[in-house]
Scaffold this active site. Sequence first.
Site, PDB file in Angstrom:
ATOM      1  N   THR A 123       0.861  -1.308  -0.079  1.00 34.67           N
ATOM      2  CA  THR A 123      -0.049   0.045  -0.156  1.00 34.67           C
ATOM      3  C   THR A 123       0.853   1.259  -0.017  1.00 34.67           C
ATOM      4  O   THR A 123       1.682   1.459   0.910  1.00 34.67           O
ATOM      5  CB  THR A 123      -0.939   0.135   1.099  1.00 34.67           C
ATOM      6  N   LYS A 146      -7.607   1.652  -2.451  1.00 36.60           N
ATOM      7  CA  LYS A 146      -7.092   1.313  -1.021  1.00 36.60           C
ATOM      8  C   LYS A 146      -7.139   2.405   0.051  1.00 36.60           C
ATOM      9  O   LYS A 146      -7.740   2.179   0.994  1.00 36.60           O
ATOM     10  CB  LYS A 146      -5.841   0.494  -0.984  1.00 36.60           C
TER      11      LYS A 146
END
Length: 284
Positions: free
Chosen positions: A85, A160
């Site tokens: 991420t 995300k």
Amino acid sequence: MGNPMVRNLLKHGHTVKVFDLVPELVEKLTAIGCEAATSAGKCAQDVDVVITMLPSSPHVRRVYQDAYGVLASAAPGTLLIDSSTIDPQTSREVALDARGRGLAMVDAPVSGGTGGAEAGTLTFMVGGDAADVERSKPILHCMGKNIVHCGGDGNGQVAKICNNMMLAIEMIATAEGMALATKLGMDPHVFASIANTSSGRCWSSDTYNPYPGVVPTAPANRGYMGGFGSDLMLKDLTLVTEAAKAAKQPVMLGAAAQQLYQMHSAMGNGALDFSSIIKLYLQK
């Protein structure tokens, strides 16, 4: 996350080569049939697919773009899947570099936590060319249940970090509501049951409630250990606020959430699950 994901790849019959800076993590996987590599670059040699999950954008740039990194070591045509991420711009730049070297690349950050990784039910939010995403699906389905093509390079990261911003805001709102209701004399179980059958309902309330004793399986009932760490949530919120600044898009509640988690971390709670943010509201 990486350990159960690798074990699910093995269960589906794949041969897996692994590398990590922590030797003990590699040893756990070689004990169940993986081959150990001595570097990320070596791990990318003589394989069809490379999967990475790294802490931050600088780590991704280093692992992929160093002179002896993944991009320099992988054979043309290798599929690269980055499940870190990180910020969308880094994903886009690394993917462009990869394509310039004849490599296919998608960004595929995950949602579902360690429980989803164990069960093989993760959600992968995937950015990249449609053909590359289709090529990645058989591998991703070994580790996850939901594979969503979010658009072009970096859009998996967009999905995300924006989703996690919403999650953080909802968790803070749930913590505030639960703390206030109990302070005003309500039983937390009764209030939660009301919220979860009315307009206050959200995942943070009905599945992951931060108030101890309300949801038996939530981290609140094991001292906020395990789950998704507060420092990891702080990292994602920082990515959000930086991306919003670059896009000149206001995120007032996202910025407030980032500051609350920064304070929570500074108070020594960074390793606790992000639902421990309720500690800010339960001070005596």
